[in-house]
Design a protein around this motif. Structure first.
Motif, PDB file in Angstrom:
ATOM      1  N   TYR A  69       0.812  -1.191   0.113  1.00 59.57           N
ATOM      2  CA  TYR A  69       0.026  -0.012  -0.107  1.00 59.57           C
ATOM      3  C   TYR A  69       0.772   1.166   0.170  1.00 59.57           C
ATOM      4  O   TYR A  69       0.557   2.228  -0.833  1.00 59.57           O
ATOM      5  CB  TYR A  69      -0.879  -0.022   1.226  1.00 59.57           C
ATOM      6  N   THR A  70       1.958   1.161   0.726  1.00 61.88           N
ATOM      7  CA  THR A  70       2.824   2.340   0.947  1.00 61.88           C
ATOM      8  C   THR A  70       3.550   2.734  -0.757  1.00 61.88           C
ATOM      9  O   THR A  70       3.495   3.780  -1.105  1.00 61.88           O
ATOM     10  CB  THR A  70       3.854   2.237   1.905  1.00 61.88           C
ATOM     11  N   ARG A  71       3.797   1.464  -1.253  1.00 66.52           N
ATOM     12  CA  ARG A  71       4.317   1.808  -2.453  1.00 66.52           C
ATOM     13  C   ARG A  71       3.249   2.221  -3.429  1.00 66.52           C
ATOM     14  O   ARG A  71       3.834   3.356  -4.301  1.00 66.52           O
ATOM     15  CB  ARG A  71       4.911   0.293  -3.126  1.00 66.52           C
ATOM     16  N   VAL A  72       2.270   1.931  -3.370  1.00 67.98           N
ATOM     17  CA  VAL A  72       1.216   2.570  -4.502  1.00 67.98           C
ATOM     18  C   VAL A  72       1.020   3.852  -4.176  1.00 67.98           C
ATOM     19  O   VAL A  72       0.821   4.710  -4.924  1.00 67.98           O
ATOM     20  CB  VAL A  72      -0.127   1.564  -4.387  1.00 67.98           C
ATOM     21  N   MET A  73       0.769   4.197  -2.845  1.00 69.79           N
ATOM     22  CA  MET A  73       0.440   5.632  -2.374  1.00 69.79           C
ATOM     23  C   MET A  73       1.848   6.418  -2.724  1.00 69.79           C
ATOM     24  O   MET A  73       1.447   7.923  -3.025  1.00 69.79           O
ATOM     25  CB  MET A  73       0.236   5.396  -0.898  1.00 69.79           C
ATOM     26  N   ARG A  74       2.976   5.935  -2.436  1.00 72.39           N
ATOM     27  CA  ARG A  74       4.052   6.866  -2.751  1.00 72.39           C
ATOM     28  C   ARG A  74       4.111   7.182  -4.245  1.00 72.39           C
ATOM     29  O   ARG A  74       4.643   8.175  -4.613  1.00 72.39           O
ATOM     30  CB  ARG A  74       5.463   6.101  -2.640  1.00 72.39           C
ATOM     31  N   GLY A  75       3.517   6.295  -5.158  1.00 72.97           N
ATOM     32  CA  GLY A  75       3.575   6.669  -6.619  1.00 72.97           C
ATOM     33  C   GLY A  75       2.477   7.712  -6.811  1.00 72.97           C
ATOM     34  O   GLY A  75       2.701   8.643  -7.751  1.00 72.97           O
ATOM     35  N   ARG A  76       1.316   7.406  -6.342  1.00 76.99           N
ATOM     36  CA  ARG A  76       0.452   8.360  -6.392  1.00 76.99           C
ATOM     37  C   ARG A  76       0.542   9.636  -5.909  1.00 76.99           C
ATOM     38  O   ARG A  76       0.286  11.052  -6.406  1.00 76.99           O
ATOM     39  CB  ARG A  76      -0.872   7.939  -5.588  1.00 76.99           C
ATOM     40  N   TYR A  77       1.422   9.749  -4.746  1.00 77.18           N
ATOM     41  CA  TYR A  77       1.701  11.147  -4.163  1.00 77.18           C
ATOM     42  C   TYR A  77       2.819  11.920  -4.758  1.00 77.18           C
ATOM     43  O   TYR A  77       2.733  13.009  -4.971  1.00 77.18           O
ATOM     44  CB  TYR A  77       2.365  10.648  -2.715  1.00 77.18           C
ATOM     45  N   ALA A  78       3.626  11.174  -5.628  1.00 78.70           N
ATOM     46  CA  ALA A  78       4.822  11.682  -6.421  1.00 78.70           C
ATOM     47  C   ALA A  78       4.173  12.388  -7.683  1.00 78.70           C
ATOM     48  O   ALA A  78       4.560  13.165  -8.312  1.00 78.70           O
ATOM     49  CB  ALA A  78       5.642  10.801  -6.686  1.00 78.70           C
ATOM     50  N   ARG A  79       3.013  11.520  -8.199  1.00 80.93           N
ATOM     51  CA  ARG A  79       2.340  12.122  -9.463  1.00 80.93           C
ATOM     52  C   ARG A  79       1.573  13.398  -9.152  1.00 80.93           C
ATOM     53  O   ARG A  79       1.131  14.326 -10.217  1.00 80.93           O
ATOM     54  CB  ARG A  79       1.466  10.903 -10.109  1.00 80.93           C
ATOM     55  N   HIS A  80       0.984  13.663  -8.134  1.00 80.18           N
ATOM     56  CA  HIS A  80       0.050  14.602  -7.740  1.00 80.18           C
ATOM     57  C   HIS A  80       0.992  15.841  -7.415  1.00 80.18           C
ATOM     58  O   HIS A  80       1.782  15.735  -6.603  1.00 80.18           O
ATOM     59  CB  HIS A  80      -1.005  14.335  -6.837  1.00 80.18           C
ATOM     60  N   THR A  81       0.582  16.927  -7.862  1.00 78.45           N
ATOM     61  CA  THR A  81       1.177  18.214  -7.384  1.00 78.45           C
ATOM     62  C   THR A  81      -0.141  19.021  -6.826  1.00 78.45           C
ATOM     63  O   THR A  81      -1.125  19.043  -7.278  1.00 78.45           O
ATOM     64  CB  THR A  81       1.735  18.847  -8.982  1.00 78.45           C
ATOM     65  N   GLY A  82       0.399  20.075  -6.063  1.00 78.00           N
ATOM     66  CA  GLY A  82      -0.575  20.916  -5.523  1.00 78.00           C
ATOM     67  C   GLY A  82      -0.947  20.646  -3.929  1.00 78.00           C
ATOM     68  O   GLY A  82      -0.689  19.223  -3.753  1.00 78.00           O
ATOM     69  N   LYS A  83      -0.825  21.359  -3.227  1.00 80.45           N
ATOM     70  CA  LYS A  83      -1.191  21.344  -1.752  1.00 80.45           C
ATOM     71  C   LYS A  83      -2.677  20.241  -1.379  1.00 80.45           C
ATOM     72  O   LYS A  83      -2.535  19.630  -0.711  1.00 80.45           O
ATOM     73  CB  LYS A  83      -1.206  22.371  -1.114  1.00 80.45           C
ATOM     74  N   GLN A 139       6.939  11.804   5.510  1.00 77.02           N
ATOM     75  CA  GLN A 139       8.258  11.767   5.272  1.00 77.02           C
ATOM     76  C   GLN A 139       8.455  10.167   4.669  1.00 77.02           C
ATOM     77  O   GLN A 139       9.054   9.853   3.733  1.00 77.02           O
ATOM     78  CB  GLN A 139       9.172  11.317   6.691  1.00 77.02           C
ATOM     79  N   VAL A 140       7.457   9.135   4.981  1.00 78.99           N
ATOM     80  CA  VAL A 140       7.477   8.010   4.224  1.00 78.99           C
ATOM     81  C   VAL A 140       6.920   8.189   2.745  1.00 78.99           C
ATOM     82  O   VAL A 140       7.662   7.701   1.870  1.00 78.99           O
ATOM     83  CB  VAL A 140       6.544   7.033   5.129  1.00 78.99           C
ATOM     84  N   LEU A 141       5.948   8.910   2.467  1.00 77.35           N
ATOM     85  CA  LEU A 141       5.377   8.806   1.416  1.00 77.35           C
ATOM     86  C   LEU A 141       6.570   9.746   0.321  1.00 77.35           C
ATOM     87  O   LEU A 141       6.636   9.592  -0.776  1.00 77.35           O
ATOM     88  CB  LEU A 141       4.076   9.779   1.075  1.00 77.35           C
ATOM     89  N   ARG A 142       7.291  10.726   0.986  1.00 77.20           N
ATOM     90  CA  ARG A 142       8.324  11.523   0.350  1.00 77.20           C
ATOM     91  C   ARG A 142       9.650  10.628   0.016  1.00 77.20           C
ATOM     92  O   ARG A 142      10.604  10.947  -0.556  1.00 77.20           O
ATOM     93  CB  ARG A 142       8.689  12.732   0.836  1.00 77.20           C
ATOM     94  N   GLY A 143       9.532   9.317   0.761  1.00 77.58           N
ATOM     95  CA  GLY A 143      10.841   8.469   0.671  1.00 77.58           C
ATOM     96  C   GLY A 143      12.066   8.894   1.688  1.00 77.58           C
ATOM     97  O   GLY A 143      13.138   8.785   1.396  1.00 77.58           O
ATOM     98  N   GLN A 144      11.839   9.752   2.521  1.00 83.51           N
ATOM     99  CA  GLN A 144      12.720  10.234   3.534  1.00 83.51           C
ATOM    100  C   GLN A 144      12.782   9.684   4.754  1.00 83.51           C
ATOM    101  O   GLN A 144      13.714  10.276   5.871  1.00 83.51           O
ATOM    102  CB  GLN A 144      12.577  11.703   3.738  1.00 83.51           C
TER     103      GLN A 144
END
Length: 59
Positions: A8-22, A45-50
């Motif tokens: 789930y984190t892997r999928v959400m990380r991809g979605r989070y990276a594709r979306h722009t805007g607050k 931090q998790v979704l940004r990969g940090q």
């Protein structure tokens, strides 16, 4: 359960990276926090990969 959370984190990380805007990222972050039970700051931090994954060097 750990594998499903990582998937789930892997999928959400991809979605989070594709979306722009607050507003779009805030909505994804809210969904992720509600599903996983993590705090917003750590989830961001998790979704940004940090996220720290442990000690970097071997003693």
């Amino acid at each position: 359960m750990k594998e499903s959370r990582e998937d789930y984190t892997r999928v959400m990380r991809g979605r989070y990276a594709r979306h722009t805007g607050k507003p779009a990222r805030a909505k994804l972050l809210d969904e992720y926090c509600q599903t996983t039970g993590l705090e917003r700051k750590y989830a961001n931090q998790v979704l940004r990969g940090q996220r720290r994954r442990g000690p970097s060097g071997v003693p």
